[in-house]
Design a protein around this motif. Structure first.
Motif, short mmCIF file in Angstrom:
data_model
loop_
_atom_site.label_atom_id
_atom_site.label_comp_id
_atom_site.label_asym_id
_atom_site.label_seq_id
_atom_site.Cartn_x
_atom_site.Cartn_y
_atom_site.Cartn_z
N TYR A 286 3.02 3.28 -2.56
CA TYR A 286 1.93 3.47 -1.81
C TYR A 286 1.94 3.41 -0.51
CZ TYR A 286 -1.83 1.19 0.94
OH TYR A 286 -2.68 0.76 1.78
N GLU A 287 2.76 2.79 -0.01
CA GLU A 287 2.97 2.65 1.59
C GLU A 287 3.51 4.02 1.96
OE1 GLU A 287 5.79 -0.40 1.98
OE2 GLU A 287 4.24 -2.11 2.06
N ARG A 290 0.52 6.46 1.89
CA ARG A 290 -0.54 5.93 2.93
C ARG A 290 0.09 6.45 4.39
NH1 ARG A 290 -0.97 -0.14 5.03
NH2 ARG A 290 1.22 0.67 5.64
#
Length: 364
Positions: A286-287, A290
């Protein structure tokens, strides 16, 4: 300082960022959605208000008249209506109205098998086998899909398509659904008298149902856009305020990656080592995703500011566009010439003088 030199990320994240740079907004949404399907910590959202606006508004595309060397702006008459693609329209409804559950994942899976006419093309048993679930669960997912707009979408055949539309129409003849469900072949063959006799109704009532059926849409998906024909929504827009140019990122058009915090905190309560490793790996993904999306935005803004500044005379003084050195632009941004051409120059920017492909603003 180039955009690349101002950010800090590992090689894998940088490669992911440059990959996203090459996508238009529709492709970016599809790519992020695929990531979300395999990662319960990721949700992808889009701004529905922009989609509603895009359907209503026209995008003016700048295209100089090659037969008139002095014409740099007058040929802004090629107008396209932006129509959302069917799969995009369905995905937005799903994310807006369905909770993040295993059943929603199956609905998203089925969307990938909807053809341009709006029909599901995969057998439910095959779909259940592919996803490793019971057929009844896949049927539940199809039922949820049938509740979306346009009415009739997700049908497996014409009969089901017409039944779905009739079921949701409060003005449908009272016997219409029953006839479509139980006498479809005879109804299609116009064997109306047999149906009237079997149902003990007037022949005129059956004919009225036939006339009603003619008003239904046998291809509910055909009213939506074709991804291969629709214009990408502009990533950037240019404002002129008190003689100054300001480039802004078009937040309406860009999908957003959202962290599923509640799910993460709930699962963190489990002390199982496998669960903890699963959460750590998915949070890292996810990081990275993003960061990649944020980098794409920063790089496009940097490119837009650089190019429009060099073409200041065109936007503020109605001068002709100057030919720009694309290699020099790529160097200034800190990216390769191929990433510049394939990822930046094929994007669009909306301005008061029309909507341009970025490569047009380079004089190409």
């Amino acid at each position: 300082m180039s955009v690349l030199s101002s950010v800090h990320m590992d090689k894998e994240s940088l490669e992911e960022s440059l990959k996203l740079l090459g996508y238009d907004n529709e492709d970016l949404f599809a790519y992020l959605q695929q990531k979300a399907l395999g990662n319960p910590l990721i949700e992808v959202k889009v701004n529905k208000e922009f989609d509603e606006r895009a359907v209503k508004e026209k995008t003016v595309v700048y295209k100089p008249d090659k037969d008139d060397p002095s014409d740099t702006v007058s040929a802004m008459e090629q107008v396209f209506e932006e129509v959302p693609a069917l799969d995009t329209f369905l995905l937005e409804q799903i994310h807006a109205n369905m909770r993040d559950t295993p059943l929603r994942e199956l609905v998203l899976f089925l969307v990938a098998f909807i053809n341009p006419e709006g029909y599901v093309t995969i057998d439910l048993d095959d779909a259940a086998e592919q996803k490793g679930v019971e057929p009844i669960m896949m049927l539940d997912a199809l039922t949820l899909l049938h509740q979306l707009d346009p009415p009739g979408v997700g049908a497996r055949n014409l009969q089901e398509c017409l039944m779905l539309q009739t079921e949701r129409d409060g003005y449908a003849p009272e016997i219409a659904y029953y006839i479509l469900e139980n006498f479809f072949q005879a109804f299609s063959d116009r064997n109306w008298q047999m149906i009237a006799d079997e149902m003990d109704v007037e022949l005129a009532d059956v004919k009225a149902v036939f006339e009603y059926a003619q008003s239904l849409d046998p291809t509910p998906g055909s009213a939506f856009g074709d991804d291969s024909l629709s214009l990408p929504r502009p990533d950037l827009y240019l404002q002129t305020v008190d003689g100054h140019l300001t480039v802004k990122y078009n937040e309406w058009s860009s999908p957003v990656v959202v962290f599923q915090k509640d799910y993460y905190e709930e699962m963190m309560q489990y002390e199982d080592e496998d669960v903890q490793q699963f959460l750590a790996a998915n949070k890292t993904e996810y990081e990275q995703l993003r960061s990649a999306v944020a980098f794409r935005k920063e790089l496009l803004l940097g490119a837009g500011e650089l190019i429009t500044t060099l073409q200041k005379g065109f936007f503020l003084e109605s001068r002709e566009l100057k030919p720009l050195d694309v290699s020099r632009l790529a160097d200034d941004l800190g990216i390769s010439i191929s990433d510049m051409r394939e990822g930046v120059l094929n994007k669009m920017i909306e301005t008061e003088r029309g909507t341009f492909l970025m490569h047009q603003l380079c004089g190409e």
